[in-house]
Design an enzyme around this catalytic site. Structure first.
Site, PDB file in Angstrom:
ATOM      1  N   LYS A  32    -103.889  23.473 -64.394  1.00 43.48           N
ATOM      2  CA  LYS A  32    -103.930  22.231 -63.624  1.00 43.48           C
ATOM      3  C   LYS A  32    -105.073  22.314 -62.625  1.00 43.48           C
ATOM      4  O   LYS A  32    -105.128  23.212 -61.785  1.00 43.48           O
ATOM      5  CB  LYS A  32    -102.606  22.021 -62.891  1.00 43.48           C
ATOM      6  CG  LYS A  32    -102.606  20.802 -61.988  1.00 43.48           C
ATOM      7  CD  LYS A  32    -101.240  20.517 -61.408  1.00 43.48           C
ATOM      8  CE  LYS A  32    -101.322  19.364 -60.419  1.00 43.48           C
ATOM      9  NZ  LYS A  32    -100.034  19.068 -59.799  1.00 43.48           N
ATOM     10  N   LYS A  86    -104.034  19.755 -67.727  1.00 39.57           N
ATOM     11  CA  LYS A  86    -104.059  18.559 -66.893  1.00 39.57           C
ATOM     12  C   LYS A  86    -105.252  18.604 -65.961  1.00 39.57           C
ATOM     13  O   LYS A  86    -105.489  19.648 -65.354  1.00 39.57           O
ATOM     14  CB  LYS A  86    -102.767  18.527 -66.076  1.00 39.57           C
ATOM     15  CG  LYS A  86    -102.678  17.426 -65.079  1.00 39.57           C
ATOM     16  CD  LYS A  86    -101.414  17.555 -64.286  1.00 39.57           C
ATOM     17  CE  LYS A  86    -101.451  16.496 -63.209  1.00 39.57           C
ATOM     18  NZ  LYS A  86    -100.412  16.680 -62.232  1.00 39.57           N
TER      19      LYS A  86
END
Ligand code: PBG
Length: 333
Positions: free
Chosen positions: A203, A256
């Site tokens: 992330k 992500k």
């Protein structure tokens, strides 16, 4: 005999266009397909009653109070979408994000309400403190920085409270080191051995989360998230992050954001056999919606093309605010 180009230089006996001649031919040789079953639909759940308010930077995305959730999740399920991902907006915030692990917190209540309304729908919960802390960081603060190890306990408590409410999958997104191991241990100690972990392994500290922070009211009050989320220029580091989460017991892995990080997704696909998710984040949604509003992009074609790119890059699951629209279009054919 080989046909030749006008210049006479290149034989063109191999003609790639043969397999593009008709819709049926293209369908026959298509390598990747989208289906409603690929999607996870994010939902923002807010404290309060009788509320359904649109997020201004995300047209078509709403914050729902718990009493307004049932029709929404019924619609999601009826479109063939197998799962929702919950984010909570609590009535009150404090230093240590107590609302996040309150057994009667907004997400915990929402999980119970959804499981009652549509038992077959999978409920995934975001496990992080940023929506619940007064300072907006993803963990507790000590000496002016986010304290990794003190946060782990609270993340584990949060995950356990979600599992106790009936969540099928918990998705830790705080980017604390050791969070997957701490959550697995916490869940197992309380008997939630069947609750799966979808780890936000890679992330990044991304500008594309901007609209989400409006939606979830979770912008950091000071500083930024760069001391815990990944630095965007790094790719090999993402594989190390994912490796660690896998070793700590993650059942599924996530990359992500999505579109600006397709290279990471493709590399993760090559490296791991785990089910792989991608998060098509808020900014990716807002960008397309804005261009569509201006008449600059064709909505349906742009969205389906972007979502298909995730399948091509190797995603098994796509977390996307476009899920309902895309599922509808795919069903219409
Ligand atoms: C919580 C969290 C964020 C997102 C998902 N979980 C925000 C952040 O890290 O600042 C972003 C999702 C999106 O932009 O759609 N930590």
């Amino acid at each position: 005999m080989a046909t030749e180009t006008k210049s006479g230089l290149q034989p063109v006996s191999l003609r790639m266009r043969r397999l593009r001649t008709s819709p049926a031919m293209r369908a026959l040789v298509r390598e990747n397909r989208l289906a409603p079953e690929d999607f996870i639909y994010p939902l923002f759940v807010t404290a309060g009653r009788n509320e359904k308010s649109e997020v201004s930077s995300m047209p078509g995305v709403f914050r729902f109070s718990i009493d307004r959730l049932a029709p929404e999740v019924s619609e999601v399920a009826s479109l063939g979408i197998p799962a929702v991902l919950l984010f909570g907006l609590p009535a009150e915030k404090d230093d240590v994000g107590s609302g996040g692990y309150d057994p009667d917190g907004v997400v915990q209540q929402a999980v119970r309400a959804i499981k009652q309304a549509v038992p077959s729908l999978l409920v995934v919960t975001d496990v992080c403190l940023c929506e619940y802390t007064s300072h907006g960081h993803c963990g507790v603060i000590a000496n002016g920085t986010v304290d990794n190890d003190r946060t782990l306990d609270l993340l584990a408590r949060t995950a356990v409270s979600h599992a106790a409410a009936g969540a099928d999958i918990v998705a830790p997104s705080a980017m604390m080191d050791g969070q997957v191991a701490a959550i697995r241990a916490g869940l197992d100690a309380q008997g939630f051995t069947s609750t799966a972990i979808l780890a936000y392994g890679a992330k990044y500290a991304s500008a594309f989360y901007g609209p989400f922070r409006e939606a979830a009211d979770s912008a950091p009050g000071f500083g930024d998230r760069r001391s815990y989320q990944m630095d965007p220029p790094n790719a090999r580091e993402a594989l190390r992050e994912l490796e660690l989460d896998a070793a700590e017991g993650a059942d599924m892995l996530m990359v992500k954001p999505g579109l600006p990080y397709l290279d990471i997704l493709a590399r993760a696909r090559d490296r791991f056999e785990h089910p792989l998710a991608v998060y098509n984040v808020s900014g990716e949604y807002s960008m397309i919606k804005a261009a569509v509003r201006l008449g600059w992009l064709d909505e349906r074609r742009t969205i389906l093309e972007a979502l298909t790119a995730f399948k091509r890059a190797g995603a098994d699951m796509i977390i996307t605010y476009f899920a309902k629209d895309a599922a509808r279009w795919l069903r219409e054919g």
